[in-house]
Design a protein around this motif. Sequence first.
Motif, PDB file in Angstrom:
ATOM      1  N   SER A 192       0.840  -1.192   0.000  1.00 20.14           N
ATOM      2  CA  SER A 192       0.000   0.000   0.000  1.00 20.14           C
ATOM      3  C   SER A 192       0.874   1.241   0.000  1.00 20.14           C
ATOM      4  CB  SER A 192      -0.899   0.017   1.243  1.00 20.14           C
ATOM      5  OG  SER A 192      -1.751  -1.094   1.235  1.00 20.14           O
ATOM      6  N   PHE A 193       0.455   2.217  -0.807  1.00 21.06           N
ATOM      7  CA  PHE A 193       1.192   3.468  -0.932  1.00 21.06           C
ATOM      8  C   PHE A 193       0.234   4.627  -0.687  1.00 21.06           C
ATOM      9  CE2 PHE A 193       3.420   0.296  -3.410  1.00 21.06           C
ATOM     10  CZ  PHE A 193       4.729   0.472  -2.985  1.00 21.06           C
ATOM     11  N   PRO A 194       0.145   5.093   0.576  1.00 21.81           N
ATOM     12  CA  PRO A 194      -0.774   6.198   0.893  1.00 21.81           C
ATOM     13  C   PRO A 194      -0.308   7.499   0.261  1.00 21.81           C
ATOM     14  CG  PRO A 194       0.458   5.515   2.848  1.00 21.81           C
ATOM     15  CD  PRO A 194       0.879   4.614   1.730  1.00 21.81           C
ATOM     16  N   MET A 195      -1.269   8.333  -0.073  1.00 26.39           N
ATOM     17  CA  MET A 195      -0.949   9.632  -0.669  1.00 26.39           C
ATOM     18  C   MET A 195      -1.261  10.771   0.299  1.00 26.39           C
ATOM     19  SD  MET A 195       0.378   9.054  -3.612  1.00 26.39           S
ATOM     20  CE  MET A 195       0.223  10.539  -4.559  1.00 26.39           C
ATOM     21  N   ASP A 196      -2.530  11.054   0.518  1.00 26.99           N
ATOM     22  CA  ASP A 196      -2.925  12.211   1.330  1.00 26.99           C
ATOM     23  C   ASP A 196      -3.170  11.870   2.795  1.00 26.99           C
ATOM     24  OD1 ASP A 196      -2.737  13.847  -0.886  1.00 26.99           O
ATOM     25  OD2 ASP A 196      -4.871  13.731  -1.363  1.00 26.99           O
ATOM     26  N   GLU A 197      -2.808  10.652   3.200  1.00 28.25           N
ATOM     27  CA  GLU A 197      -2.973  10.197   4.577  1.00 28.25           C
ATOM     28  C   GLU A 197      -4.391  10.431   5.092  1.00 28.25           C
ATOM     29  OE1 GLU A 197       0.200  11.350   7.186  1.00 28.25           O
ATOM     30  OE2 GLU A 197       1.720  10.827   5.705  1.00 28.25           O
ATOM     31  N   LEU A 198      -5.375  10.043   4.281  1.00 31.71           N
ATOM     32  CA  LEU A 198      -6.772  10.139   4.691  1.00 31.71           C
ATOM     33  C   LEU A 198      -7.042   9.126   5.792  1.00 31.71           C
ATOM     34  CD1 LEU A 198      -8.515  10.392   1.201  1.00 31.71           C
ATOM     35  CD2 LEU A 198      -7.698  12.239   2.679  1.00 31.71           C
ATOM     36  N   ARG A 199      -7.965   9.453   6.661  1.00 33.96           N
ATOM     37  CA  ARG A 199      -8.338   8.571   7.759  1.00 33.96           C
ATOM     38  C   ARG A 199      -9.833   8.324   7.709  1.00 33.96           C
ATOM     39  NH1 ARG A 199      -3.930   7.373   7.239  1.00 33.96           N
ATOM     40  NH2 ARG A 199      -2.181   7.790   8.578  1.00 33.96           N
ATOM     41  N   PRO A 200     -10.298   7.258   8.371  1.00 33.31           N
ATOM     42  CA  PRO A 200     -11.738   7.005   8.398  1.00 33.31           C
ATOM     43  C   PRO A 200     -12.486   8.171   9.015  1.00 33.31           C
ATOM     44  CG  PRO A 200     -10.524   5.113   9.247  1.00 33.31           C
ATOM     45  CD  PRO A 200      -9.536   6.242   9.084  1.00 33.31           C
ATOM     46  N   GLY A 201     -13.703   8.384   8.535  1.00 34.61           N
ATOM     47  CA  GLY A 201     -14.541   9.432   9.115  1.00 34.61           C
ATOM     48  C   GLY A 201     -15.088   8.990  10.460  1.00 34.61           C
ATOM     49  N   ASN A 202     -15.579   9.952  11.223  1.00 34.24           N
ATOM     50  CA  ASN A 202     -16.197   9.622  12.506  1.00 34.24           C
ATOM     51  C   ASN A 202     -17.343  10.593  12.762  1.00 34.24           C
ATOM     52  OD1 ASN A 202     -15.157  12.022  13.821  1.00 34.24           O
ATOM     53  ND2 ASN A 202     -13.173  11.000  13.902  1.00 34.24           N
ATOM     54  N   ASP A 203     -18.032  10.429  13.887  1.00 34.04           N
ATOM     55  CA  ASP A 203     -19.197  11.261  14.195  1.00 34.04           C
ATOM     56  C   ASP A 203     -18.833  12.717  14.464  1.00 34.04           C
ATOM     57  OD1 ASP A 203     -20.910   9.108  13.917  1.00 34.04           O
ATOM     58  OD2 ASP A 203     -20.785   8.571  16.038  1.00 34.04           O
ATOM     59  N   ASP A 204     -17.590  12.982  14.850  1.00 35.37           N
ATOM     60  CA  ASP A 204     -17.191  14.328  15.236  1.00 35.37           C
ATOM     61  C   ASP A 204     -16.671  15.179  14.076  1.00 35.37           C
ATOM     62  OD1 ASP A 204     -17.794  13.663  17.874  1.00 35.37           O
ATOM     63  OD2 ASP A 204     -15.771  12.896  18.221  1.00 35.37           O
ATOM     64  N   GLU A 205     -16.175  14.543  13.026  1.00 35.67           N
ATOM     65  CA  GLU A 205     -15.566  15.291  11.927  1.00 35.67           C
ATOM     66  C   GLU A 205     -16.029  14.729  10.594  1.00 35.67           C
ATOM     67  OE1 GLU A 205     -11.345  14.883  12.173  1.00 35.67           O
ATOM     68  OE2 GLU A 205     -11.239  15.623  14.212  1.00 35.67           O
ATOM     69  N   ASP A 206     -16.140  15.613   9.617  1.00 36.04           N
ATOM     70  CA  ASP A 206     -16.401  15.161   8.260  1.00 36.04           C
ATOM     71  C   ASP A 206     -15.107  14.598   7.688  1.00 36.04           C
ATOM     72  OD1 ASP A 206     -19.066  15.936   8.233  1.00 36.04           O
ATOM     73  OD2 ASP A 206     -18.577  17.972   7.580  1.00 36.04           O
ATOM     74  N   PRO A 207     -15.198  13.565   6.869  1.00 31.42           N
ATOM     75  CA  PRO A 207     -13.980  12.998   6.277  1.00 31.42           C
ATOM     76  C   PRO A 207     -13.356  13.972   5.284  1.00 31.42           C
ATOM     77  CG  PRO A 207     -15.929  11.943   5.361  1.00 31.42           C
ATOM     78  CD  PRO A 207     -16.394  12.852   6.450  1.00 31.42           C
ATOM     79  N   GLU A 208     -12.053  13.864   5.129  1.00 34.84           N
ATOM     80  CA  GLU A 208     -11.329  14.734   4.207  1.00 34.84           C
ATOM     81  C   GLU A 208     -11.389  14.178   2.795  1.00 34.84           C
ATOM     82  OE1 GLU A 208      -7.357  15.891   5.398  1.00 34.84           O
ATOM     83  OE2 GLU A 208      -7.856  15.406   7.476  1.00 34.84           O
TER      84      GLU A 208
END
Length: 158
Positions: free
Chosen positions: A68-84
């Motif tokens: 796996s080669f991550p690019m923008d280091e996105l993380r799973p969304g959660n109830d407190d924040e909108d996903p990027e």
Amino acid sequence: MSIEVLNETDQPVQDGLEVELVDLARYVLREMRVHPQAELAITLVDEPAMETLHVQWMDLPGPTDVMSFPMDELRPGNDDEDPEEGVLGDVVLCPSVAAAQAREAGHTTEEELLLLTTHGILHLLGYDHAEPEEEKEMFELQRQLLLTFLAGRGRPTS
């Protein structure tokens, strides 16, 4: 979501496999609450290409099953924040290594590639298995995602 499957091997992709990989990736990303505009590439490579990547990036000999080669280091969304929004990255699969592992595990190459795709996406989302606690969390999530995907497709989950 933009999900692209690239076949860089000399072998044709099994009928329906590309669609299945895209459907699985879309399912996993939706379940992990990744932004709907995220981008992901899944690339199938042969053993020499995978070995080159394995040596270059992990300093380990021989081909491996998935990287796996991550690019923008996105993380799973959660109830407190909108996903990027952004580029999640690349999952690189080696179908010939997957086929050998599938034979050992007693299931199909397609099932192994689905497992490895799920595994690769979780790595892109920041999951790891270097420590026992991390491994337990990642592998349980991987299993849950794959089984619920397969169950939703009306396929056997054994």
